[in-house]
Motif scaffolding. Structure first.
Motif, PDB file in Angstrom:
ATOM      1  N   LEU A  71       0.773  -1.377   0.011  1.00 12.63           N
ATOM      2  CA  LEU A  71      -0.006   0.002  -0.009  1.00 12.63           C
ATOM      3  C   LEU A  71       0.879   0.953   0.170  1.00 12.63           C
ATOM      4  CD1 LEU A  71      -2.807  -0.886   2.646  1.00 12.63           C
ATOM      5  CD2 LEU A  71      -2.743  -0.933   0.153  1.00 12.63           C
ATOM      6  N   MET A  72       2.118   1.345   0.810  1.00 13.21           N
ATOM      7  CA  MET A  72       2.949   2.318   0.797  1.00 13.21           C
ATOM      8  C   MET A  72       3.436   2.676  -0.636  1.00 13.21           C
ATOM      9  SD  MET A  72       4.613   1.935   4.561  1.00 13.21           S
ATOM     10  CE  MET A  72       5.635   3.151   4.297  1.00 13.21           C
ATOM     11  N   LEU A  73       3.937   1.395  -1.120  1.00 17.58           N
ATOM     12  CA  LEU A  73       4.442   1.459  -2.321  1.00 17.58           C
ATOM     13  C   LEU A  73       3.571   2.291  -3.487  1.00 17.58           C
ATOM     14  CD1 LEU A  73       6.920   0.583  -4.232  1.00 17.58           C
ATOM     15  CD2 LEU A  73       5.536  -1.527  -4.561  1.00 17.58           C
ATOM     16  N   ASP A  74       2.586   1.931  -3.517  1.00 16.34           N
ATOM     17  CA  ASP A  74       1.442   2.228  -4.213  1.00 16.34           C
ATOM     18  C   ASP A  74       1.058   3.900  -3.947  1.00 16.34           C
ATOM     19  OD1 ASP A  74       1.156   0.127  -5.625  1.00 16.34           O
ATOM     20  OD2 ASP A  74      -0.635  -0.584  -4.632  1.00 16.34           O
ATOM     21  N   LEU A  75       1.025   4.232  -2.729  1.00 19.11           N
ATOM     22  CA  LEU A  75       0.614   5.487  -2.269  1.00 19.11           C
ATOM     23  C   LEU A  75       1.790   6.764  -2.216  1.00 19.11           C
ATOM     24  CD1 LEU A  75      -1.911   4.610   0.578  1.00 19.11           C
ATOM     25  CD2 LEU A  75      -2.500   5.577  -1.979  1.00 19.11           C
ATOM     26  N   TYR A  76       2.937   6.181  -1.392  1.00 18.52           N
ATOM     27  CA  TYR A  76       4.110   7.029  -1.442  1.00 18.52           C
ATOM     28  C   TYR A  76       5.229   6.874  -2.284  1.00 18.52           C
ATOM     29  CZ  TYR A  76       0.659   7.905   2.322  1.00 18.52           C
ATOM     30  OH  TYR A  76      -0.570   8.261   2.890  1.00 18.52           O
ATOM     31  N   GLY A  77       5.287   5.800  -2.765  1.00 18.57           N
ATOM     32  CA  GLY A  77       6.683   5.571  -3.627  1.00 18.57           C
ATOM     33  C   GLY A  77       7.398   4.569  -2.859  1.00 18.57           C
ATOM     34  N   TRP A  78       8.407   3.727  -3.621  1.00 22.17           N
ATOM     35  CA  TRP A  78       8.985   2.626  -2.859  1.00 22.17           C
ATOM     36  C   TRP A  78      10.029   3.061  -1.867  1.00 22.17           C
ATOM     37  CZ3 TRP A  78      14.598   3.182  -3.215  1.00 22.17           C
ATOM     38  CH2 TRP A  78      15.036   4.048  -4.317  1.00 22.17           C
ATOM     39  N   GLU A  79      10.527   4.520  -1.761  1.00 18.73           N
ATOM     40  CA  GLU A  79      11.462   5.041  -0.809  1.00 18.73           C
ATOM     41  C   GLU A  79      10.743   4.940   0.756  1.00 18.73           C
ATOM     42  OE1 GLU A  79      12.209   7.443  -4.440  1.00 18.73           O
ATOM     43  OE2 GLU A  79      10.489   6.571  -3.534  1.00 18.73           O
ATOM     44  N   SER A  80       9.285   5.142   0.695  1.00 19.68           N
ATOM     45  CA  SER A  80       8.826   5.022   1.838  1.00 19.68           C
ATOM     46  C   SER A  80       8.808   3.533   2.695  1.00 19.68           C
ATOM     47  CB  SER A  80       7.277   5.439   1.994  1.00 19.68           C
ATOM     48  OG  SER A  80       6.470   4.523   1.076  1.00 19.68           O
ATOM     49  N   VAL A  81       8.945   2.472   1.953  1.00 18.85           N
ATOM     50  CA  VAL A  81       9.105   1.232   2.571  1.00 18.85           C
ATOM     51  C   VAL A  81      10.362   1.006   3.188  1.00 18.85           C
ATOM     52  CG1 VAL A  81       8.812  -1.202   1.937  1.00 18.85           C
ATOM     53  CG2 VAL A  81       7.523   0.428   0.598  1.00 18.85           C
ATOM     54  N   PHE A  82      11.256   1.741   2.802  1.00 19.94           N
ATOM     55  CA  PHE A  82      12.548   1.437   3.453  1.00 19.94           C
ATOM     56  C   PHE A  82      12.800   2.380   4.596  1.00 19.94           C
ATOM     57  CE2 PHE A  82      13.587  -0.075  -0.763  1.00 19.94           C
ATOM     58  CZ  PHE A  82      14.370  -1.154  -0.732  1.00 19.94           C
ATOM     59  N   TYR A  83      12.259   3.519   4.609  1.00 20.66           N
ATOM     60  CA  TYR A  83      12.283   4.662   5.745  1.00 20.66           C
ATOM     61  C   TYR A  83      11.301   4.026   6.881  1.00 20.66           C
ATOM     62  CZ  TYR A  83      14.008   8.246   2.506  1.00 20.66           C
ATOM     63  OH  TYR A  83      14.703   9.034   1.483  1.00 20.66           O
ATOM     64  N   VAL A  84      10.298   3.621   6.740  1.00 21.91           N
ATOM     65  CA  VAL A  84       9.513   3.140   7.973  1.00 21.91           C
ATOM     66  C   VAL A  84       9.988   1.769   8.696  1.00 21.91           C
ATOM     67  CG1 VAL A  84       7.201   2.400   8.274  1.00 21.91           C
ATOM     68  CG2 VAL A  84       7.482   4.172   6.980  1.00 21.91           C
ATOM     69  N   SER A  85      10.411   0.639   7.718  1.00 21.40           N
ATOM     70  CA  SER A  85      10.872  -0.506   8.292  1.00 21.40           C
ATOM     71  C   SER A  85      12.203  -0.160   8.958  1.00 21.40           C
ATOM     72  CB  SER A  85      11.029  -1.572   7.134  1.00 21.40           C
ATOM     73  OG  SER A  85      11.779  -0.908   5.838  1.00 21.40           O
ATOM     74  N   GLY A  86      13.085   0.575   8.297  1.00 25.87           N
ATOM     75  CA  GLY A  86      14.500   1.031   8.911  1.00 25.87           C
ATOM     76  C   GLY A  86      14.178   1.497  10.281  1.00 25.87           C
ATOM     77  N   LEU A  87      13.345   2.632  10.284  1.00 22.32           N
ATOM     78  CA  LEU A  87      13.156   3.489  11.623  1.00 22.32           C
ATOM     79  C   LEU A  87      12.532   2.606  12.530  1.00 22.32           C
ATOM     80  CD1 LEU A  87      12.354   6.908  10.088  1.00 22.32           C
ATOM     81  CD2 LEU A  87      14.478   6.344  11.218  1.00 22.32           C
ATOM     82  N   LEU A  88      11.586   1.734  12.270  1.00 21.03           N
ATOM     83  CA  LEU A  88      11.015   1.074  13.471  1.00 21.03           C
ATOM     84  C   LEU A  88      11.870  -0.118  13.935  1.00 21.03           C
ATOM     85  CD1 LEU A  88       7.526   0.097  11.697  1.00 21.03           C
ATOM     86  CD2 LEU A  88       7.954   1.637  13.741  1.00 21.03           C
ATOM     87  N   SER A  89      12.873  -0.392  13.173  1.00 17.98           N
ATOM     88  CA  SER A  89      13.812  -1.557  13.687  1.00 17.98           C
ATOM     89  C   SER A  89      14.808  -0.909  14.639  1.00 17.98           C
ATOM     90  CB  SER A  89      14.827  -2.047  12.420  1.00 17.98           C
ATOM     91  OG  SER A  89      13.584  -2.617  11.464  1.00 17.98           O
ATOM     92  N   VAL A  90      15.195   0.421  14.545  1.00 21.43           N
ATOM     93  CA  VAL A  90      16.057   1.067  15.255  1.00 21.43           C
ATOM     94  C   VAL A  90      15.377   1.468  16.608  1.00 21.43           C
ATOM     95  CG1 VAL A  90      17.339   3.271  15.657  1.00 21.43           C
ATOM     96  CG2 VAL A  90      17.480   2.167  13.749  1.00 21.43           C
ATOM     97  N   LEU A  91      13.994   1.647  16.356  1.00 18.02           N
ATOM     98  CA  LEU A  91      13.067   1.966  17.616  1.00 18.02           C
ATOM     99  C   LEU A  91      13.194   0.710  18.448  1.00 18.02           C
ATOM    100  CD1 LEU A  91      11.407   3.538  19.212  1.00 18.02           C
ATOM    101  CD2 LEU A  91       9.442   3.155  17.871  1.00 18.02           C
TER     102      LEU A  91
END
Length: 464
Positions: free
Chosen positions: A199-219
């Motif tokens: 859904l994020m890929l379709d709505l916000y582009g492929w970059e958003s998938v990396f940003y969100v998953s990476g930041l949640l992992s650091v958290l």
């Protein structure tokens, strides 16, 4: 064919010889059991760690699968061919090969929780920086290949650390459920990134998938450090590596003698086959559905198979622990789980070769991935049965072999697709590799300890 054999709960082929041990040996065995049991987690603590490790594995796969999910969009954006896409996807496994044994070795000495924390913070940050590397490098194919290689290096320590932590803190009769529960995090992560990521890929582009998953992992890494390790610095020094603590005696065993054991060779070969086929499916299934059913919604085929895999993994863990507690032979239970994982799942993989409709393809893939999860209660736990003293390092050897063949199979699959124009060749290759591993495991797998000197301590052969 009858796979299961029912014996006493602590049955062992050398049980008769135990009676010949001296009273000193019996006392030594008893003191060792007491010492080992005192190191085990209490049930409340084990539950907390199970949930935390489940979430960590989930985020691990969110970060890992972000690239396969976005591969089609990135290939269009940067004009990659199928072979170049396969090179980027496969580079992860090159890095994955190099840190498996090291991660298990360090975890056996300083504790798997420290290694898990440090690596999660690193690969989480790497995931978040991936889009930046792609856009600001003049050759995106080079930067993405390097970044995936580094991701493999950082994530390679995760499962050996889990194996080490489980072998040191969890009883044998409870390992199946814990490992299958934590292992289901891989499917939960793939499910989450497949659904939300699509859904994020379709709505916000492929970059958003990396940003969100990476930041949640650091958290997640921060919360683990703050609340479970109580803010204690996860510092790994050369001094701590040199002193193995309770593992010092066992870490000096002759590895050459260990690798001469048929059962050890069997788990390595079987895990090699299991891991390589799973990595191949994980990397290429999104592309398979896009090519075969262009109008299909991505969230459907990226969600449903993993939604089936989660309860399947939990069920396999409960079933294996229940059978062992009922007195069935441990080795026979491990073989039964692996039979479903590699044998029965291969039948549904072959069905994909003649699939013509989208619903049947999703059903067959779901059955394949669901049955594959039974390996968490089979070969993945068997390494802890064989060598609990060095389970992390030995699992690292297994995963190194699996990652190396994963590199070859992921890249070779891309070559087969371009050369033949048919996905049937890929599914046929997966089936052959699965059956090879299954035959090896059924023939040679055991569940007795082989990491000790049988001539000096037969009492270790008792399952404790």
């Amino acid at each position: 064919m009858a796979i299961l054999q029912k014996h006493g709960k602590n049955s062992c082929p050398d049980l008769a010889s135990i009676k010949e041990n001296t009273a000193d040996n019996i006392g030594q065995a008893g003191s060792q059991k007491k010492s080992e049991s005192s190191q085990n987690w209490t049930r409340p603590v084990a539950r907390i760690w199970t949930v935390v490790l489940l979430l960590g594995t989930c985020l691990l796969y969110c970060a890992r699968v972000a690239m396969p999910i976005c591969a089609v969009s990135m290939a269009e954006r940067f004009s990659w061919s199928k072979r170049e896409t396969g090179m980027v996807l496969g580079s992860f496994f090159w890095g994955y090969c190099f840190t498996q044994v090291l991660g298990g070795y360090v975890s056996d000495r300083v504790g798997g929780e420290k290694v898990l924390l440090l690596s999660a913070a690193a690969w989480g940050a790497m995931t978040a920086f991936t889009p930046i590397l792609a856009h600001f490098c003049s050759q995106p194919i080079v930067s993405m290949t390097v970044s995936r290689f580094l991701m493999g290096l950082l994530q390679g320590v995760h499962y050996p650390s889990l194996a080490s932590l489980c072998s040191q803190k969890v009883l044998e009769s409870e390992r199946g459920f814990l490992m299958s529960t934590v292992g289901s995090g891989s499917y939960l992560g793939t499910l989450v990134i497949g659904g939300v990521g699509s859904l994020m890929l379709d709505l916000y582009g492929w970059e958003s998938v990396f940003y969100v998953s990476g930041l949640l992992s650091v958290l997640w890494a921060y919360c683990m450090w703050k609340y479970l390790l109580k803010g204690e610095g996860p510092i790994i020094t050369l001094e701590s590596l040199g002193s193995a603590g309770t593992q010092s005696k066992l870490s000096k065993r002759n590895w050459l003698r260990l690798f001469r054991q048929p059962a050890v060779c069997a788990v390595i070969i079987t895990h090699l086959c299991t891991a390589s086929t799973f990595f191949t499916l994980l990397s290429w299934l999104p592309t398979f559905f896009k090519d075969t059913f262009p109008d299909a919604k991505g969230w459907v085929f990226n969600v449903i198979p993993w939604f089936v895999a989660i309860p399947s993994s939990l069920f396999s863990g409960c079933l294996s622990d229940h059978l062992i507690s009922q007195g069935f032979d441990t080795a026979s239970v491990r073989k039964l789980m692996q039979f479903f994982s590699m044998g029965v799942s291969s039948v549904f993989t072959l069905f994909l070769c003649g699939t013509t409709t989208f619903p049947t393809a999703v059903a067959f893939v779901s059955a394949t991935m669901g049955l594959t999860t039974f390996s968490h209660s089979g070969v993945s736990v068997n390494v802890q049965d064989l060598a609990p003293s060095c389970a992390g390092a030995l699992f690292g050897v297994m995963n190194t072999c699996g990652a190396f063949t994963g590199v070859i199979m992921v890249y070779f699959s891309g070559y087969l697709i371009e050369a033949t124009g048919s996905w049937a060749s890929v599914f046929g290759l997966i089936t052959v590799v699965n059956l090879l591993g299954l035959g090896t495991f059924l023939s040679f797998a055991e569940a007795r300890r082989v990491d000790i000197d049988l001539a000096k301590g037969r009492y270790h052969n008792i399952h404790i």
